[in-house]
Motif scaffolding. Sequence first.
Motif, PDB file in Angstrom:
ATOM      1  N   GLU A   1      14.781   3.470  22.244  1.00 49.38           N
ATOM      2  CA  GLU A   1      15.632   2.641  23.096  1.00 49.38           C
ATOM      3  C   GLU A   1      16.888   2.188  22.358  1.00 49.38           C
ATOM      4  OE1 GLU A   1      16.760   1.358  26.590  1.00 49.38           O
ATOM      5  OE2 GLU A   1      14.736   2.183  26.406  1.00 49.38           O
ATOM      6  N   TYR A   2      16.733   1.860  21.073  1.00 50.64           N
ATOM      7  CA  TYR A   2      17.875   1.408  20.278  1.00 50.64           C
ATOM      8  C   TYR A   2      18.709   2.573  19.744  1.00 50.64           C
ATOM      9  CZ  TYR A   2      15.342  -3.084  20.132  1.00 50.64           C
ATOM     10  OH  TYR A   2      14.671  -4.239  20.441  1.00 50.64           O
ATOM     11  N   LYS A   3      18.194   3.804  19.936  1.00 50.33           N
ATOM     12  CA  LYS A   3      18.906   5.013  19.497  1.00 50.33           C
ATOM     13  C   LYS A   3      19.181   5.004  17.990  1.00 50.33           C
ATOM     14  CE  LYS A   3      21.074   5.812  24.024  1.00 50.33           C
ATOM     15  NZ  LYS A   3      20.029   5.206  24.756  1.00 50.33           N
ATOM     16  N   TYR A   4      18.182   4.587  17.224  1.00 47.17           N
ATOM     17  CA  TYR A   4      18.325   4.587  15.772  1.00 47.17           C
ATOM     18  C   TYR A   4      18.437   6.019  15.264  1.00 47.17           C
ATOM     19  CZ  TYR A   4      16.999  -0.365  15.355  1.00 47.17           C
ATOM     20  OH  TYR A   4      16.957  -1.735  15.423  1.00 47.17           O
ATOM     21  N   THR A   5      19.291   6.228  14.291  1.00 47.50           N
ATOM     22  CA  THR A   5      19.490   7.552  13.705  1.00 47.50           C
ATOM     23  C   THR A   5      19.236   7.559  12.205  1.00 47.50           C
ATOM     24  OG1 THR A   5      21.850   7.112  13.409  1.00 47.50           O
ATOM     25  CG2 THR A   5      21.180   8.230  15.458  1.00 47.50           C
ATOM     26  N   SER A   6      18.924   6.397  11.643  1.00 41.61           N
ATOM     27  CA  SER A   6      18.762   6.270  10.196  1.00 41.61           C
ATOM     28  C   SER A   6      17.668   5.270   9.875  1.00 41.61           C
ATOM     29  CB  SER A   6      20.082   5.810   9.581  1.00 41.61           C
ATOM     30  OG  SER A   6      19.886   5.359   8.271  1.00 41.61           O
ATOM     31  N   ILE A   7      16.957   5.525   8.813  1.00 43.87           N
ATOM     32  CA  ILE A   7      15.903   4.602   8.390  1.00 43.87           C
ATOM     33  C   ILE A   7      16.487   3.238   8.037  1.00 43.87           C
ATOM     34  CG2 ILE A   7      15.946   5.366   5.979  1.00 43.87           C
ATOM     35  CD1 ILE A   7      12.853   4.198   8.003  1.00 43.87           C
ATOM     36  N   THR A   8      17.731   3.182   7.600  1.00 50.29           N
ATOM     37  CA  THR A   8      18.317   1.884   7.254  1.00 50.29           C
ATOM     38  C   THR A   8      18.382   0.961   8.459  1.00 50.29           C
ATOM     39  OG1 THR A   8      20.564   2.733   7.531  1.00 50.29           O
ATOM     40  CG2 THR A   8      19.649   2.782   5.303  1.00 50.29           C
ATOM     41  N   GLN A   9      18.491   1.519   9.655  1.00 50.45           N
ATOM     42  CA  GLN A   9      18.500   0.696  10.865  1.00 50.45           C
ATOM     43  C   GLN A   9      17.109   0.147  11.176  1.00 50.45           C
ATOM     44  OE1 GLN A   9      20.214   4.101  13.034  1.00 50.45           O
ATOM     45  NE2 GLN A   9      21.644   2.603  13.910  1.00 50.45           N
ATOM     46  N   ALA A  10      16.094   0.771  10.614  1.00 53.96           N
ATOM     47  CA  ALA A  10      14.714   0.439  10.968  1.00 53.96           C
ATOM     48  C   ALA A  10      13.939  -0.241   9.836  1.00 53.96           C
ATOM     49  CB  ALA A  10      13.986   1.710  11.415  1.00 53.96           C
ATOM     50  N   PHE A  11      14.627  -0.710   8.810  1.00 53.00           N
ATOM     51  CA  PHE A  11      13.911  -1.407   7.734  1.00 53.00           C
ATOM     52  C   PHE A  11      13.132  -2.593   8.265  1.00 53.00           C
ATOM     53  CE2 PHE A  11      16.946   0.208   4.255  1.00 53.00           C
ATOM     54  CZ  PHE A  11      16.073   1.236   3.922  1.00 53.00           C
ATOM     55  N   TRP A  12      13.651  -3.270   9.278  1.00 56.74           N
ATOM     56  CA  TRP A  12      12.942  -4.423   9.844  1.00 56.74           C
ATOM     57  C   TRP A  12      11.611  -3.995  10.458  1.00 56.74           C
ATOM     58  CZ3 TRP A  12      11.670  -4.953  14.992  1.00 56.74           C
ATOM     59  CH2 TRP A  12      12.283  -4.074  15.877  1.00 56.74           C
ATOM     60  N   ILE A  13      11.556  -2.767  10.978  1.00 56.85           N
ATOM     61  CA  ILE A  13      10.306  -2.252  11.546  1.00 56.85           C
ATOM     62  C   ILE A  13       9.304  -1.981  10.422  1.00 56.85           C
ATOM     63  CG2 ILE A  13       9.254  -0.276  12.739  1.00 56.85           C
ATOM     64  CD1 ILE A  13      11.836  -0.158  14.452  1.00 56.85           C
ATOM     65  N   VAL A  14       9.774  -1.375   9.354  1.00 56.73           N
ATOM     66  CA  VAL A  14       8.909  -1.120   8.199  1.00 56.73           C
ATOM     67  C   VAL A  14       8.358  -2.447   7.682  1.00 56.73           C
ATOM     68  CG1 VAL A  14       8.791  -0.165   5.862  1.00 56.73           C
ATOM     69  CG2 VAL A  14      10.180   0.987   7.615  1.00 56.73           C
ATOM     70  N   ASP A  15       9.228  -3.451   7.556  1.00 53.41           N
ATOM     71  CA  ASP A  15       8.783  -4.774   7.100  1.00 53.41           C
ATOM     72  C   ASP A  15       7.737  -5.361   8.046  1.00 53.41           C
ATOM     73  OD1 ASP A  15      10.438  -4.734   4.877  1.00 53.41           O
ATOM     74  OD2 ASP A  15      12.052  -5.829   5.876  1.00 53.41           O
ATOM     75  N   ALA A  16       7.971  -5.230   9.348  1.00 54.44           N
ATOM     76  CA  ALA A  16       7.009  -5.761  10.328  1.00 54.44           C
ATOM     77  C   ALA A  16       5.656  -5.065  10.176  1.00 54.44           C
ATOM     78  CB  ALA A  16       7.546  -5.583  11.746  1.00 54.44           C
TER      79      ALA A  16
END
Length: 133
Positions: free
Chosen positions: A89-104
């Motif tokens: 949904e957020y159209k992430y293309t890089s792991i840097t955008q998803a660090f908050w998900i990894v942390d969660a």
Amino acid sequence: MKYNIEYTENLPEQFGGYVEFPSLLMRLVGDIPLIKIRGKYRGDKGLLAHEIKHVEQYNKSLFHNILYTFVRSYRYKCELEAYTEQIKEYKYTSITQAFWIVDALANKYDLLYAYDDILYEVDNVIRKLRGMG
């Protein structure tokens, strides 16, 4: 798929959204899940997609509540699927955008998975969605 949505502050502090599932008995008499979302996240399509994925998971198994509560590997699979919906949904293309998900995933769900393993999995999700994995 049926569910109700409520915008409220009455959910666990660490979450922006949460699903209350009926007990097995209440499920059998037709009670449906209640998606709770903090008011500040009203309109957040990614968060709503995440919570709807949890409702889909619940609908696939009569024993979802038990498995999610007591089987860490099942809980991890469910959360990774739900966060995948947010990534889409957020159209992430890089792991840097998803660090908050990894942390969660590393800190909110009592999963006991290594941070680097979670990072690898989330990066793979993003790469697959981009057609690179």
